[in-house]
Design a protein around this motif. Structure first.
Motif, PDB file in Angstrom:
ATOM      1  N   ALA A  11     -45.549  23.421   8.926  1.00 40.21           N
ATOM      2  CA  ALA A  11     -46.657  23.318   9.874  1.00 40.21           C
ATOM      3  C   ALA A  11     -46.853  24.585  10.687  1.00 40.21           C
ATOM      4  N   TYR A 245     -43.914  11.594   5.576  1.00 40.21           N
ATOM      5  CA  TYR A 245     -44.891  12.397   6.314  1.00 40.21           C
ATOM      6  C   TYR A 245     -46.029  11.519   6.830  1.00 40.21           C
ATOM      7  N   TRP A 246     -46.604  11.923   7.958  1.00 44.60           N
ATOM      8  CA  TRP A 246     -47.845  11.319   8.436  1.00 44.60           C
ATOM      9  C   TRP A 246     -48.978  12.271   8.071  1.00 44.60           C
ATOM     10  N   GLN A 247     -49.767  11.884   7.086  1.00 43.07           N
ATOM     11  CA  GLN A 247     -50.849  12.725   6.597  1.00 43.07           C
ATOM     12  C   GLN A 247     -52.077  11.882   6.309  1.00 43.07           C
ATOM     13  N   ASP A 248     -53.234  12.445   6.599  1.00 46.68           N
ATOM     14  CA  ASP A 248     -54.522  11.765   6.341  1.00 46.68           C
ATOM     15  C   ASP A 248     -54.557  10.382   6.966  1.00 46.68           C
ATOM     16  N   GLN A 252     -46.896   8.597   4.384  1.00 47.53           N
ATOM     17  CA  GLN A 252     -46.690   8.848   2.967  1.00 47.53           C
ATOM     18  C   GLN A 252     -45.194   9.042   2.722  1.00 47.53           C
ATOM     19  N   THR A 311     -37.995  16.062   4.343  1.00 48.20           N
ATOM     20  CA  THR A 311     -38.624  14.773   4.657  1.00 48.20           C
ATOM     21  C   THR A 311     -38.150  14.216   5.995  1.00 48.20           C
ATOM     22  N   PRO A 331     -43.895  18.409  12.414  1.00 43.77           N
ATOM     23  CA  PRO A 331     -44.963  17.813  11.611  1.00 43.77           C
ATOM     24  C   PRO A 331     -45.062  18.473  10.231  1.00 43.77           C
ATOM     25  N   PRO A 332     -45.438  17.687   9.216  1.00 47.68           N
ATOM     26  CA  PRO A 332     -45.918  16.306   9.259  1.00 47.68           C
ATOM     27  C   PRO A 332     -44.815  15.253   9.121  1.00 47.68           C
ATOM     28  N   GLN A 333     -43.537  15.634   9.296  1.00 47.28           N
ATOM     29  CA  GLN A 333     -42.455  14.655   9.248  1.00 47.28           C
ATOM     30  C   GLN A 333     -42.641  13.624  10.357  1.00 47.28           C
TER      31      GLN A 333
END
Length: 392
Positions: A11, A245-248, A252, A311, A331-333
């Motif tokens: 990030a 991850y926190w994505q979109d 995930q 992760t 992020p995005p962890q």
């Protein structure tokens, strides 16, 4: 045709500077092969290619700094050939005709120096040499007949081409602080953190470790931190909502259990490269890989997969004398485990007061991906696993 782009290595990376290519046009590449070295704010990183093919074009040169996601090379897939594959067009400023010429009819015998595709003339020898040197021959100004690019033009361009200079320690430190500031500011701005803390008894773990190391030479002995990493990884098997991850706008899951290991650099700053598949490896292998990873991190020599794959991150600051660590999620962890110093503390065991070696374990987690009850059970599982170190 496959486009190979400047990878995102975390990030805190917005751009990278190409240091060198380790392939040339015409080379066959395999999955996982190192194809380039890129300088980032934190390290000079070996970039791996995760698609097989044949190098067609190198789109940037050593010394070029480009944003993440920029195409930097193209690969030919099976069945494609250099003769049939389209080359990327050279971006040039469009020439606007003067108004006095706009309505004038073109001369009947107007000479031209370019064909219908406006491709520059270039001799076969010059084209081959340009490919060897990683130079875009189409961007050169030719000095040959009718403006053709000659072998001498290519050699002159190679001599004039700037060489990428590695950043000085001061420049790298300044860039690293800026990158860390940007990533951590984003984390605190976007991630709703929650924090939990658990004091974990380590008497059994340290006793087992002492017996295990007794007959081993110093270079093969295990450190307590390796037991911690293995326990965290095994616990994540049962609590996968913290591994990913926190994505979109959604969680995930991670492709594996790849733990980021926070490493303090001698010149200042921090980097957290990944140990891969921690739950599946024996302790002695993890110890060897951890030592190698820390050494390469401190010499600024890492691979792209080690910077982009973590992760969950583990930060162990006990050797700095702090009792507890409450970290900021990278992020995005969606989670970070902190471990404080191991020390002898008052402890009640089966109703009796005694002295026990223990350490404070903390969890910083993203409330969008999990809640406090889930996180508390995860810390309790780490504690349980460390009471039977022989099973790790």
């Amino acid at each position: 045709m496959i486009e190979f782009r400047m990878p995102a290595l975390g990030a805190d990376m917005d751009e990278g500077t190409l240091v060198e290519w380790q392939v040339a046009p015409g080379d066959a590449v395999k999955r996982g092969q190192v194809v380039a070295v890129v300088d980032t704010a934190k390290a000079a990183v070996e970039i791996e290619c995760w698609q097989a093919g044949t190098v067609f074009e190198l789109l940037i040169q050593p010394g070029d700094k480009v944003p993440v996601g920029t195409p930097i090379a193209t690969l030919l897939e099976a069945g494609e050939s250099p003769e049939t594959a389209p080359r990327r067009p050279v971006k040039t400023a469009a020439k606007q005709p003067a108004k006095s010429q706009a309505a004038a009819p073109a001369p009947a015998a107007a000479p031209t120096t370019a064909g219908p595709t406006s491709r520059p003339r270039i001799s076969p020898a010059a084209r081959q040499r340009a490919a060897e040197l990683g130079i875009d021959a189409a961007a050169l100004t030719g000095t040959g007949a009718q403006g053709s690019v000659t072998l001498a033009d290519v050699e002159a361009a190679a001599t004039a081409k700037p060489t990428a200079q590695p950043a000085t320690a001061q420049q790298r430190h300044a860039a690293m602080r800026q990158a860390i500031a940007a990533a951590m500011s984003r984390s605190k701005r976007e991630i709703p953190h929650y924090y939990l803390n658990e004091t974990v008894p380590l008497g059994a773990a340290l006793a087992w470790l002492s017996a295990h190391n007794a007959e081993l030479p110093p270079e093969r002995r295990l450190l307590p931190g390796v037991l911690v990493l293995k326990a965290v990884a095994l616990a994540l098997r049962d609590y996968p909502q913290l591994n990913g991850y926190w994505q979109d706008g959604a969680f995930q899951p991670g492709p594996g259990i790849h733990l980021g290991v926070a490493v303090a650099l001698r010149q200042g700053g921090l980097i957290a490269p990944a140990l891969h598949d921690v739950a599946d490896k024996p302790l002695d292998q993890l110890m060897a890989e951890l030592g190698d990873l820390v050494q390469r991190a401190r010499s600024y020599s890492l691979r792209s997969s080690e910077l982009g794959d973590a992760t969950l991150t583990v930060t162990q600051l006990g050797d700095q004398g702090v009792d507890g660590v409450f970290g900021v999620i990278y992020p995005p962890q969606v989670a970070l485990v902190g471990v404080g110093r191991i020390a002898e503390r008052p402890w009640v065991d089966e109703g009796k007061l005694c002295v026990m070696a223990s350490a404070q374990f903390s969890l910083a987690a993203d409330h969008r991906a999990s809640d406090g009850h889930y996180g508390a059970r995860f810390l309790a599982e780490i504690r349980r696993l460390l009471q039977t170190p022989d099973r790790l």
